[in-house]
Design a protein around this motif. Structure first.
Motif, mmCIF file in Angstrom:
data_model
loop_
_atom_site.group_PDB
_atom_site.id
_atom_site.type_symbol
_atom_site.label_atom_id
_atom_site.label_comp_id
_atom_site.label_asym_id
_atom_site.label_seq_id
_atom_site.Cartn_x
_atom_site.Cartn_y
_atom_site.Cartn_z
ATOM 1 N N GLN A 620 0.813 -1.218 0.000
ATOM 2 C CA GLN A 620 0.000 0.000 0.000
ATOM 3 C C GLN A 620 0.850 1.274 0.000
ATOM 4 O OE1 GLN A 620 -3.271 -0.699 -0.432
ATOM 5 N NE2 GLN A 620 -2.392 -2.778 -0.335
ATOM 6 N N PHE A 621 2.081 1.176 0.494
ATOM 7 C CA PHE A 621 2.975 2.324 0.563
ATOM 8 C C PHE A 621 3.889 2.302 -0.661
ATOM 9 C CE2 PHE A 621 1.342 2.431 4.732
ATOM 10 C CZ PHE A 621 1.624 3.673 5.289
ATOM 11 N N LEU A 622 3.771 3.330 -1.485
ATOM 12 C CA LEU A 622 4.528 3.405 -2.729
ATOM 13 C C LEU A 622 5.542 4.537 -2.639
ATOM 14 C CD1 LEU A 622 1.583 3.029 -5.264
ATOM 15 C CD2 LEU A 622 3.027 1.231 -4.295
ATOM 16 N N VAL A 634 6.138 9.703 -1.323
ATOM 17 C CA VAL A 634 5.617 8.527 -0.634
ATOM 18 C C VAL A 634 4.097 8.645 -0.654
ATOM 19 C CG1 VAL A 634 5.497 7.238 1.523
ATOM 20 C CG2 VAL A 634 7.644 8.344 0.853
ATOM 21 N N SER A 635 3.434 7.623 -1.188
ATOM 22 C CA SER A 635 1.974 7.619 -1.294
ATOM 23 C C SER A 635 1.428 6.461 -0.482
ATOM 24 C CB SER A 635 1.570 7.486 -2.766
ATOM 25 O OG SER A 635 0.181 7.314 -2.875
ATOM 26 N N TYR A 636 0.298 6.686 0.255
ATOM 27 C CA TYR A 636 -0.246 5.649 1.126
ATOM 28 C C TYR A 636 -1.727 5.916 1.376
ATOM 29 C CZ TYR A 636 0.783 9.325 4.527
ATOM 30 O OH TYR A 636 0.864 10.527 5.189
ATOM 31 N N PRO A 637 -2.500 4.904 1.775
ATOM 32 C CA PRO A 637 -3.941 5.069 1.998
ATOM 33 C C PRO A 637 -4.233 6.102 3.096
ATOM 34 C CG PRO A 637 -3.377 2.754 1.845
ATOM 35 C CD PRO A 637 -2.076 3.504 1.928
ATOM 36 N N ALA A 638 -5.354 6.778 2.953
ATOM 37 C CA ALA A 638 -5.700 7.861 3.866
ATOM 38 C C ALA A 638 -5.906 7.384 5.294
ATOM 39 C CB ALA A 638 -6.952 8.578 3.360
ATOM 40 N N GLN A 639 -6.301 6.114 5.494
ATOM 41 C CA GLN A 639 -6.606 5.659 6.846
ATOM 42 C C GLN A 639 -5.365 5.403 7.693
ATOM 43 O OE1 GLN A 639 -7.139 3.919 4.060
ATOM 44 N NE2 GLN A 639 -7.041 1.687 4.360
ATOM 45 N N TYR A 640 -4.187 5.477 7.071
ATOM 46 C CA TYR A 640 -2.968 5.215 7.834
ATOM 47 C C TYR A 640 -2.302 6.525 8.243
ATOM 48 C CZ TYR A 640 -3.251 0.273 6.784
ATOM 49 O OH TYR A 640 -3.672 -1.023 6.727
ATOM 50 N N LYS A 641 -1.757 6.508 9.433
ATOM 51 C CA LYS A 641 -1.042 7.664 9.949
ATOM 52 C C LYS A 641 0.458 7.373 9.929
ATOM 53 C CE LYS A 641 -0.485 10.607 14.008
ATOM 54 N NZ LYS A 641 -0.913 10.862 15.406
ATOM 55 N N SER A 660 6.961 17.259 3.203
ATOM 56 C CA SER A 660 5.697 17.992 3.095
ATOM 57 C C SER A 660 4.576 16.991 2.894
ATOM 58 C CB SER A 660 5.745 18.969 1.914
ATOM 59 O OG SER A 660 4.499 19.584 1.730
ATOM 60 N N PHE A 661 3.645 16.902 3.893
ATOM 61 C CA PHE A 661 2.525 15.960 3.816
ATOM 62 C C PHE A 661 1.324 16.618 3.167
ATOM 63 C CE2 PHE A 661 5.029 14.167 7.286
ATOM 64 C CZ PHE A 661 4.978 12.814 7.011
ATOM 65 N N GLN A 662 0.607 15.854 2.380
ATOM 66 C CA GLN A 662 -0.627 16.334 1.759
ATOM 67 C C GLN A 662 -1.711 15.285 1.973
ATOM 68 O OE1 GLN A 662 -0.185 17.500 -2.313
ATOM 69 N NE2 GLN A 662 1.800 18.492 -1.975
ATOM 70 N N LYS A 663 -2.887 15.744 2.413
ATOM 71 C CA LYS A 663 -3.990 14.824 2.654
ATOM 72 C C LYS A 663 -5.019 14.976 1.558
ATOM 73 C CE LYS A 663 -3.578 14.508 7.683
ATOM 74 N NZ LYS A 663 -4.305 14.637 8.982
ATOM 75 N N VAL A 664 -5.126 13.929 0.730
ATOM 76 C CA VAL A 664 -6.132 13.878 -0.323
ATOM 77 C C VAL A 664 -6.768 12.485 -0.254
ATOM 78 C CG1 VAL A 664 -5.088 15.618 -1.821
ATOM 79 C CG2 VAL A 664 -4.309 13.252 -1.949
ATOM 80 N N ALA A 665 -7.382 12.032 -1.375
ATOM 81 C CA ALA A 665 -7.981 10.694 -1.363
ATOM 82 C C ALA A 665 -6.958 9.641 -0.969
ATOM 83 C CB ALA A 665 -8.568 10.385 -2.720
ATOM 84 N N LYS A 666 -5.726 9.878 -1.411
ATOM 85 C CA LYS A 666 -4.617 9.027 -1.002
ATOM 86 C C LYS A 666 -3.512 9.946 -0.542
ATOM 87 C CE LYS A 666 -2.432 4.720 -2.274
ATOM 88 N NZ LYS A 666 -2.356 3.650 -3.292
#
Length: 703
Positions: A620-622, A634-641, A660-666
């Motif tokens: 899930q972590f790309l 680094v891209s990962y599902p929204a439900q993970y912190k 720099s973190f960004q919160k979107v669909a993923k």
């Protein structure tokens, strides 16, 4: 004395001679021989013995007792010696035979021999039908290639015994060989489907060719074996003028010993196809290996070998001596004969010979998909974290569902009889039952009372190493498993009486062999953590029995550094950490004087990811692009912190980052080193709430 020698010559046009060949030219291939090179006992691969006195002196009222003692039968200076000896008034001698070891139908047999002198003796070179054990004599047929009785000096005879002619021999021919007891001569018989011809030094002197060939006159349609012996006295050997008391004991009273010497025995048949024999499994750098091709007179031979192998004797001959290299490969021979070219190739495997304290058979990286053969169930096999992951669905355990792993090179376990297998499973279905069997190059399989069952099964989701000593399961007899040529491992899953229908997953990390089962203790298992009134309570199961104590370790991260916090006595199975928190991680290690065990599984109150969950999380972590130019995502599902992102060089030095973190669909995190980095491989550590993931990334220089 003539001997067949195969020496090294460099000329490709060398013509190879094998001594005098048959008058019947179609018998042109030497298919078997014993040259009796050596000293001492004769070769048990080819020769057995008739022993004792037989029935009434072997049916002929003979005097001797046959033995297998070297005083009566031996090799000496390139000859077979059969010697009859008189001691304390009694005679001993020898009768050797190839029964059950070598036999043939149709061909030419040659004995080059110097016969035993002495009035009253009866040396013989002959053949008998293998069917004597089922049909009896004379229905099996008997061919006496050479019989000699010294009371008739110089007279050599050939004879045949069939249901229509036996006892007082009727089918017999003879010739004069004046120096039969002082010089070597070749005594031969040529056997076809129509007649049997007898020769001395290639001079034909008798032919047996009955007008009607049936079971009574011609029991010569099946295999015959070879016999050589010296009889003393008896119906044929005894000299009547020296007999006493009506016995067939007419032997020269001054005779105390006599011997027959045999230079060689050879069997020729009609050439049909080029044959190639030799070892198919060899040790690395093995010396003096023999490879043989069909032996024809006036033929030339060319040998081709794999890299590293060299011919040390026998260039361009039908028999070569080879010093092997380190690699497997093909041995090829090409034969030129009468304007025709024939070729034959055989695969030769170089076996793996272990060294050191242990030897890794397979680590499953890279994944050996082409060497895994499943049967009896549905198996999904893949590589997962440098291990073999097996997902199975078994509906019929009685079919012995299994996966056969074929070793890249056959393995010599002679000095390393212990097999080790590191396996993990959660066994959620409660159906996991495992067993490992070994197969040798001949297909023989371990089993019986010596079975490697992975029991008790450790199903705490971490790798557990099982050991089994196969030493008592090995052997060298018929059907026994040869430890020097192990080439397959059978993994039985949910099998037989121990299996029941179900589906589950398991992982196999490695297969190794060792000289002995380690003296260090097995690891503790099923470690679990729970909150207690005074801290965190850790429990585990003791899987050792030979430990002297346990050590408890704690870490703030699942894959972090674990620090020892307690040392406990043997057989302790619980400990309370007063400084522990819900987020603490624990492992347990057992120890004794020989060393420490592997760590137990990790335990935490908050819970630890299973191997399957962690593997799924890895996917899930790309990290991309990869390679990257000093900056990556680094891209990962929204439900993970993600609690932290860190970057390390291959030397372990941490690199400062701008994240720099960004919160979107993923969710994504843009990662850039704070300083320009040298081009190369780096490790990105991604810490989540319950796992530490490590991703590899290759950073390139900016253009």
């Amino acid at each position: 004395m003539q001997k067949v020698k195969y020496l090294a010559f460099m000329c490709l046009s060398l013509l190879v001679s094998f001594g005098t060949l048959a008058q019947n030219g179609k018998f042109n291939e030497l298919v078997w021989s014993d040259e009796f090179n050596g000293n001492g006992a004769i070769d048990p691969q080819w020769w057995g013995f008739d022993l004792g006195t037989g029935d009434n002196g072997w049916g002929n009222r003979e005097l001797q007792t046959y033995t297998n003692q070297q005083a009566n039968v031996r090799q000496s200076n390139g000859n077979l010696i059969i010697e009859a000896l008189k001691q304390n008034g009694s005679w001993t001698s020898a009768r050797v035979k190839t029964q059950g070891k070598f036999n043939f139908t149709y061909g030419r047999v040659e004995f080059r021999a110097k016969l035993a002198p002495g009035v009253g003796t009866w040396p013989a070179l002959w053949m008998l039908g293998e069917s004597i054990t089922t049909k009896g004599w004379p229905a099996c047929g008997e061919v006496d290639v050479m019989e000699y009785i010294d009371r008739l000096p110089g007279k050599v005879q050939a004879a045949l015994h069939t249901p229509s002619s036996y006892g007082n021999t009727q089918n017999v021919g003879s010739t004069q060989v004046p120096d039969a007891t002082t010089a070597f001569h070749v005594y031969a018989a040529e056997w076809t489907d129509k007649d049997i011809k007898f020769y001395v030094d290639n001079t034909l002197y008798y032919t047996y060719a009955p007008a009607v060939r049936d079971a009574r006159t011609w029991p010569f349609t099946e295999d015959q074996f070879l016999i050589m012996n010296i009889a003393v006295g008896g119906n044929m050997g005894s000299e009547p003028t020296l007999e006493t008391n009506g016995q067939k004991n007419g032997v020269d009273p001054s005779l105390t010993n006599t011997r027959m010497e045999v230079d060689y025995v050879r069997v020729y048949q009609q050439f049909q196809d080029l044959k190639l024999t030799g070892p198919t499994l060899v040790k690395p750098l093995a010396q003096n290996l023999t490879f043989k091709a069909s032996r024809l007179a006036n033929a030339t031979y060319t040998w081709t070998l794999p890299a590293g192998a060299t011919v040390v004797d026998g260039h361009n001959s039908p028999e070569v001596i080879i010093n092997w290299g380190s690699n497997s490969g093909q041995v090829k021979v090409e034969m030129q004969h009468n304007g025709q070219t024939y070729s034959k190739t055989m695969e030769v495997k170089t076996k793996a010979v272990p060294s050191g304290s242990s030897y890794l058979i397979e680590g499953f990286s890279p994944f050996p998909a082409d060497r895994l053969t499943p049967t009896g169930g549905t198996f999904d096999m893949s590589q997962a974290q440098d291990a073999l992951r097996i997902k199975y669905n078994i509906t019929a355990p009685a079919n012995l569902p299994n996966i056969v792993y074929t070793l890249e090179n056959p393995l010599d376990m002679t000095e390393y009889p212990v097999l080790a297998a590191a396996v993990k499973t959660l066994n959620r279905s409660k159906t996991v039952a495992l067993r490992l069997d070994l197969l040798d190059a001949a297909g023989n399989l371990t089993g019986g009372n010596q079975v490697f069952t992975l029991s008790p099964l450790i199903d705490d989701g971490e790798f557990y190493t099982y050991y089994f000593d196969f030493k008592e399961a090995f052997g060298t007899g018929a059907g026994k498993v040869d430890p020097a040529s192990i080439n397959k491992i059978r993994i039985l899953i949910n099998y037989g009486l121990f299996g029941k229908p179900g589906q589950d997953s398991l992982w196999l990390d490695h297969l190794s062999v060792l000289k002995a089962i380690p003296a260090t203790p097995n690891r503790a298992s099923h470690a679990a953590a729970s909150m207690a009134a005074s801290g965190v309570k850790i429990d585990w199961q003791d899987r050792s029995g030979n430990e002297e104590g346990f050590k408890v370790f704690r870490s703030s991260q699942f894959k972090g550094t674990y620090v020892e916090i307690a040392a406990l006595p043997a057989n302790a199975i619980t400990f309370t950490d007063v400084a522990g928190t819900r987020e603490s991680f624990y492992k347990v290690q057992s120890y004794n004087a020989a060393g420490v065990s592997d760590y137990s599984n990790s335990a935490t109150v908050a819970g630890v990811l299973s191997a399957a969950q962690e593997e799924w999380l890895e996917r899930q972590f790309l990290v991309y692009p990869n390679p990257a130019q000093q900056k990556f995502t680094v891209s990962y599902p929204a439900q993970y912190k993600v609690k932290s992102l860190r970057l390390f060089s291959t030397t372990g030095q941490e690199v400062p980052l701008l994240v720099s973190f960004q919160k979107v669909a993923k969710n994504t995190a843009e990662v850039q080193p704070a300083v320009a980095l040298a081009e190369g491989l780096y490790f990105c550590h991604i810490q989540t709430e319950d796992a530490l993931l490590v991703k590899r990334i290759f950073l390139q220089r900016l253009p």
